[in-house]
Design a protein around this motif. Sequence first.
Motif, PDB file in Angstrom:
ATOM      1  N   HIS A 142     -98.982  14.467 -11.015  1.00 53.70           N
ATOM      2  CA  HIS A 142     -97.741  14.741 -11.752  1.00 53.70           C
ATOM      3  C   HIS A 142     -97.264  16.171 -11.511  1.00 53.70           C
ATOM      4  N   GLU A 143     -98.165  17.124 -11.593  1.00 57.49           N
ATOM      5  CA  GLU A 143     -97.789  18.526 -11.422  1.00 57.49           C
ATOM      6  C   GLU A 143     -97.293  18.797 -10.001  1.00 57.49           C
ATOM      7  N   ARG A 144     -97.915  18.155  -9.024  1.00 53.03           N
ATOM      8  CA  ARG A 144     -97.455  18.309  -7.637  1.00 53.03           C
ATOM      9  C   ARG A 144     -96.053  17.724  -7.472  1.00 53.03           C
ATOM     10  N   ALA A 145     -95.789  16.594  -8.126  1.00 53.19           N
ATOM     11  CA  ALA A 145     -94.476  15.957  -8.016  1.00 53.19           C
ATOM     12  C   ALA A 145     -93.383  16.818  -8.638  1.00 53.19           C
ATOM     13  N   VAL A 146     -93.697  17.444  -9.762  1.00 55.17           N
ATOM     14  CA  VAL A 146     -92.718  18.316 -10.428  1.00 55.17           C
ATOM     15  C   VAL A 146     -92.308  19.463  -9.508  1.00 55.17           C
ATOM     16  N   LYS A 147     -93.258  19.985  -8.748  1.00 56.68           N
ATOM     17  CA  LYS A 147     -92.978  21.125  -7.870  1.00 56.68           C
ATOM     18  C   LYS A 147     -92.053  20.761  -6.705  1.00 56.68           C
ATOM     19  N   PRO A 204     -80.188  10.998  -8.241  1.00 52.36           N
ATOM     20  CA  PRO A 204     -79.858  12.321  -8.750  1.00 52.36           C
ATOM     21  C   PRO A 204     -81.066  13.039  -9.372  1.00 52.36           C
ATOM     22  N   ARG A 205     -81.031  14.357  -9.313  1.00 51.25           N
ATOM     23  CA  ARG A 205     -82.147  15.170  -9.810  1.00 51.25           C
ATOM     24  C   ARG A 205     -82.487  14.853 -11.260  1.00 51.25           C
ATOM     25  N   ALA A 206     -81.472  14.624 -12.069  1.00 46.49           N
ATOM     26  CA  ALA A 206     -81.712  14.325 -13.485  1.00 46.49           C
ATOM     27  C   ALA A 206     -82.553  13.067 -13.655  1.00 46.49           C
ATOM     28  N   GLN A 207     -82.279  12.054 -12.826  1.00 45.72           N
ATOM     29  CA  GLN A 207     -83.054  10.815 -12.892  1.00 45.72           C
ATOM     30  C   GLN A 207     -84.487  11.024 -12.396  1.00 45.72           C
ATOM     31  N   ARG A 208     -84.643  11.887 -11.392  1.00 45.05           N
ATOM     32  CA  ARG A 208     -85.989  12.181 -10.896  1.00 45.05           C
ATOM     33  C   ARG A 208     -86.810  12.859 -11.990  1.00 45.05           C
ATOM     34  N   LEU A 209     -86.190  13.827 -12.668  1.00 42.09           N
ATOM     35  CA  LEU A 209     -86.882  14.526 -13.742  1.00 42.09           C
ATOM     36  C   LEU A 209     -87.208  13.583 -14.894  1.00 42.09           C
ATOM     37  N   GLN A 210     -86.291  12.665 -15.175  1.00 40.89           N
ATOM     38  CA  GLN A 210     -86.527  11.696 -16.244  1.00 40.89           C
ATOM     39  C   GLN A 210     -87.742  10.819 -15.908  1.00 40.89           C
ATOM     40  N   ALA A 211     -87.809  10.397 -14.650  1.00 36.07           N
ATOM     41  CA  ALA A 211     -88.945   9.573 -14.223  1.00 36.07           C
ATOM     42  C   ALA A 211     -90.251  10.337 -14.365  1.00 36.07           C
ATOM     43  N   LEU A 212     -90.221  11.616 -14.014  1.00 31.55           N
ATOM     44  CA  LEU A 212     -91.435  12.426 -14.132  1.00 31.55           C
ATOM     45  C   LEU A 212     -91.797  12.675 -15.591  1.00 31.55           C
ATOM     46  N   ASP A 213     -90.796  12.800 -16.448  1.00 33.79           N
ATOM     47  CA  ASP A 213     -91.069  12.919 -17.884  1.00 33.79           C
ATOM     48  C   ASP A 213     -91.773  11.666 -18.409  1.00 33.79           C
ATOM     49  N   GLU A 214     -91.372  10.516 -17.860  1.00 27.32           N
ATOM     50  CA  GLU A 214     -92.015   9.265 -18.271  1.00 27.32           C
ATOM     51  C   GLU A 214     -93.462   9.205 -17.778  1.00 27.32           C
TER      52      GLU A 214
END
Length: 268
Positions: A142-147, A204-214
């Motif tokens: 997860h942390e690697r994906a966020v970066k 979109p970036r917002a959707q990527r971040l949302q997926a990572l939040d999940e």
Amino acid sequence: MTAREGAPPAGAVRFARLAEQIADDLRTRLLVGDLAEATELPVEESLRGHYAVSKPTFREAMRVLEAEGLITVRRGAIGGAVVHRPDAEHVAYSLGMALAGRAVPISDVAEALREVEPACAAACALREDRKIEVIPVLTRLHERAVKVVDNLVEVTTLSRMFHEAVVDLCGNESLAMVAGALESLWSSHESQWASHHREASSLPRAQRLQALDEHRALIDAIAAGDAELARSISLKHLEVSQNYPIGDGPAVLISPASVRTRFISSSN
């Protein structure tokens, strides 16, 4: 009595049976652990001497095991064969060929995953050793994906690794094998989708971040040992995240070529 018309010669039958017997013996030794993963088989001359068969018969046995994905035969000067223990990738290869032969769309695999992956997430939450064996792995991915969230290909790759880890770490070998095969087929499709849709508008970036939040929420639910919450988060996440790679266009069929490519790359 004359031989049946069209029947193979007795010598050919004996050749095939000998090759099958050698393949059966080596296969059994591999499955019970006598031959460990990634070890090299003894040189051909040594094995042929052990089985007391001709070179063509022995090599036919090797071809059988290679076709099953249990060994990789290296040609040329370095020669030899490397052992592979069966895993979900082997199951995925056979399953992918069967589904491709029936012209099954990738959406069918996505639907199956929505049934089995949440069960794997719940099983992860029920593991008593989850904080040692599961949470650190998921957290690192997860942390690697966020970066790398701004790189669609990289974040998709790490996201697929996260999903595959949830399945692989569920603690139930049968469930992990079946779900892992489906996960492998879906990962192949999603990776190809990301490679062909690198532009930001594809996801979109917002959707990527949302997926990572999940993903983060799923890690927390597993850490807390809340199996039903983990199951619910996993299902809701899949219902949304699978929409992008499936799209609204014509049904995308499972590709035999992509299945083969992924299987070969994972075996080497």
